[in-house]
Design an enzyme around this catalytic site. Structure first.
Site: not given
Length: 534
Positions: A468-470, A472
């Site tokens: 995951n990123c910030i 999504r």
């Protein structure tokens, strides 16, 4: 049978993952930047003149202390990238990957220093800048900046992926597996360091060429950057463009307090910490927070208001919480996807207009001479790096321009939604019973039911990788056919982006880390159950 993936799919996956790894050092940099901003603002002579009580010696020691700590990330940013990239890309032995990144970065510069010394090209201290050399953690070497850390991190990632599970003969078994990674890293990066003087000019020429194109674009440079960053965001590749401008020569080069600094954000932070600087450079800040503010603080809240006003009256109460949370995320945290993904798939043309307006925001702030730096474009940046830094930043122009952006965004989006009957939240079609069907986005609460999300993703067996990123989830799946977009949206997803036949992104919002952790636990449980049954 192990599913096969095309080379293009693998390349796409790599660049997505690479962009995501940038966020770890950048997040630290943003927070440290706030400390630096607060410390420099309250220790400045203009602030003390306006508020004499801030001149208290104890307070001034405290402010200088947090400003000093805030400069940490700026000073060591290249090595942070060298460690964060292999850490973020590794699927196993992440600690070893980060450790090897540090080893590789240092060994590379030691080898460069050895080459320069042996060839008589090591410049004297007073001529280092002209020779393109500098000090890196006590080592005189090429001035490679963040790009040096990125190069080292990428090479170490591939070494880690290839050798983290290597099995050596019994006589050398102690060095097998994870222990072998920093060893092979030291050997390979020593060769890279020796070769770097031959290949570095190519990197420098490429980055310099990009910077030259942006500079020649004049006022259009910030526009191209701002619009391009928004256009790349749905694909998760915007971090690469942002890093290029913030940390390399593409974002400009300046001499600050006698030191040559490259990259828009690097220049701004150096100016922020230099007592000799009285006004920040517009050439640097035109690519930073100020350009986002018309859109983040005013435009996207106007979009939320337009969506609310055009929703069917009986549905407005249902979508109110969704829209308010999106506005808070944009204004307070600088996270825009919760609002952007409400219209990205419904009306892609509106997203193109949104990208253009964001680019115009960057261009307008630069033309007006506003000088508000940092990374996020939120209300915190406005206060710390605009308001607290004094009138010199021209912070007072932000609400004036923002008011125009609010009206323009609201007018465009309200007209488009009504004129083309766009199915934004609250405007769903009537079901067979004559009642409105609740769209997944319009529920009062978001239930991150990890089990149902996993089922909607095709089950644990369909997931090859999960990260995951910030905002999504980033997945590589075996097959896209089992992906149930409606079920994902019913369980908290804002949007679903299918990049190719195996790469998938599920936009969730700021709480994505919570959902990812729940999914990982479920996958582990199912795998253990499956192994036990086998």
């Amino acid at each position: 049978m192990k599913p096969t993936r095309s080379k293009s799919s693998g390349v796409w996956e790599f660049f997505q993952g690479l962009g995501k790894t940038f966020m770890l050092p950048v997040a630290l940099l943003a927070f440290m930047g706030l400390m630096l901003g607060v410390g420099s603002a309250f220790s400045g002579s203009a602030t003390i003149e306006a508020f004499p009580w801030l001149g208290n010696p104890v307070l001034q020691v405290f402010f200088r202390f947090i400003a000093t700590i805030g400069g940490f990330a700026f000073s060591y940013l290249p090595v942070l990238f060298a460690m964060a990239i292999p850490l973020g890309l590794a699927r196993h032995e992440k600690g070893v990957a980060a450790f090897s990144g540090f080893v590789g970065y240092i060994v590379m510069h030691l080898s460069i220093n050895f080459y320069l010394t042996e060839t008589g090209r090591l410049a004297p201290e007073e001529a280092m800048r002209q020779a393109g050399q500098g000090m890196v953690m006590g080592i005189q070497t090429f001035e490679m900046g963040v790009l040096g850390g990125i190069i080292a991190g990428i090479i170490v990632h591939f070494l880690h992926r290839r050798f983290h599970a290597v099995q050596l003969p019994d006589a050398f078994a102690f060095f097998s597996g994870a222990r072998f990674v920093p060893i092979i890293t030291a050997l390979v990066m020593s060769v890279v360091g020796i070769a770097m003087p031959l290949i570095w000019p190519l990197f420098a020429w490429t980055i310099g060429g990009i910077g030259s194109l942006i500079q020649k674009a004049g006022a259009a440079g910030p526009f191209l950057f701002g619009a391009g960053e928004r256009l790349l965001l749905p694909f998760g590749l915007h971090h690469i463009l942002v890093a290029l401008i913030r940390f390399t020569e593409a974002g400009g080069t300046a001499v600050v307090c006698g030191e040559t600094v490259s990259g828009a954000l690097n220049i701004f932070y150096k100016e922020l910490s230099c007592p000799e600087v009285t006004h920040f450079s517009v050439q640097a800040t035109q690519f930073l927070s100020q350009g986002k503010m018309p859109t983040f603080l005013f435009g996207l809240p106007a979009v939320a208001l337009a969506i609310y006003h055009t929703a069917h009256p009986e549905n407005r109460k249902k979508i109110r919480g969704l829209l308010i949370s999106g506005v808070v995320a944009s204004v307070v945290a600088g996270i825009t996807e919760p609002i952007e993904f409400l219209f990205l798939f419904v009306a892609p043309v509106l997203y193109l207009i949104h990208a253009a307006l964001t680019g115009l925001g960057f261009m307008t702030m630069g033309l007006l001479g506003v000088t508000i730096g940092n990374t996020d474009g939120n209300i915190i940046d406005f206060i710390v790096f605009g308001l607290l830094q004094g009138w010199k930043t021209k912070w007072y122009l932000v609400p004036i321009v923002g008011a125009v952006w609010f009206v323009v965004y609201y007018a465009i989006f309200r007209f488009a939604i009504v004129r083309f009957d766009l199915k934004t939240p609250g405007r769903e079609k009537k079901g067979p019973s004559g009642e409105k069907e609740d769209s997944p986005e319009t529920g009062k609460t978001i239930d991150y039911n990890a089990r149902k999300v996993l089922e909607a993703l095709g089950g644990a067996d369909n997931i090859l990788s999960l990260d995951n990123c910030i905002t999504r989830l980033r997945l590589v799946v075996k097959d896209m056919k089992p992906i149930d977009e409606e079920a994902l949206k019913a369980n908290g997803a804002i949007g679903v982006v299918k990049l190719d036949e195996t790469n998938l992104q599920v936009v969730v919002g700021p709480q994505v880390g919570l959902l990812k952790n729940r999914l990982e636990k479920l996958i582990e449980q199912q795998q253990r159950t499956s192994d036990h049954e086998a």
